[in-house]
Design an enzyme around this catalytic site. Structure first.
Site, PDB file in Angstrom:
ATOM      1  N   GLY A  12       0.832  -1.188   0.000  1.00 26.29           N
ATOM      2  CA  GLY A  12       0.000   0.000   0.000  1.00 26.29           C
ATOM      3  C   GLY A  12       0.867   1.238   0.000  1.00 26.29           C
ATOM      4  O   GLY A  12       2.061   1.181  -0.262  1.00 26.29           O
ATOM      5  N   CYS A  13       0.279   2.345   0.314  1.00 27.28           N
ATOM      6  CA  CYS A  13       0.981   3.628   0.327  1.00 27.28           C
ATOM      7  C   CYS A  13       2.237   3.543   1.194  1.00 27.28           C
ATOM      8  O   CYS A  13       2.176   3.114   2.346  1.00 27.28           O
ATOM      9  CB  CYS A  13       0.033   4.703   0.854  1.00 27.28           C
TER      10      CYS A  13
END
Length: 164
Positions: A12-13
């Site tokens: 993810g981020c």
């Protein structure tokens, strides 16, 4: 730099993962960047196939690759393909970039522990990919949540350790 080692993961981020890992025991440095993609010198606006990942430099006398992975599986949802929170696309895939057979074997062991724990509603979709090259992200992305403490993140501790 002494006896330090490196681990490369994506989930993810990269801002949220970096923020949580930076303060873990034995972690000496974190850096966000791009890994596993198609182009050289990727940027935030141009990183086809790359995952938003982090390079973790750690002291093997104080932590281990297995413990890094254990924490990795505690701070994100590993049952969603190409998605974490509101972020969608292959840049946000869950992946462990392995550099040798030992890392691959330890990754598979942890994935089995996570699946066998029954803590998630689905099975782990995290993939193992061979490490290629890590490209550092632009300076504004490094330590982002330190610079912007109320910035976006979808990472948080969900469970205790999977390692007994």
């Amino acid at each position: 730099m002494g006896n330090f080692k490196k681990a490369y993961i994506a989930g993810g981020c990269f801002w949220g993962m970096e923020d949580l890992f930076r303060v873990r025991p034995g972690i000496k440095n974190t850096e966000v960047g791009y890994i596993g993609g198609e182009n050289d010198h990727p940027t935030y606006r141009n990183h086809p196939g790359h995952a938003e990942g982090i390079e973790i430099t750690y002291d093997p006398d104080k932590t281990s690759f297995k413990h890094i992975l254990d924490y990795f599986f505690r701070i994100q949802n590993h049952t969603t393909i190409d998605r974490q929170g509101n972020d969608r696309g292959s840049s946000y895939r869950s992946v462990i970039f392995v550099r040798n057979d030992e890392e691959a074997n330890e990754s598979e062991e942890i994935i089995k522990l996570v699946n066998d724990s029954g803590r998630w509603d689905g099975d782990v979709v995290t993939t193992l990919e061979p490490f290629t090259k890590f490209w550092s992200a632009e300076p504004e992305h490094q330590d982002y949540l330190v610079k912007k403490p109320n910035g976006y993140t979808c990472h948080f501790e969900r469970f205790g350790s999977f390692i007994k």
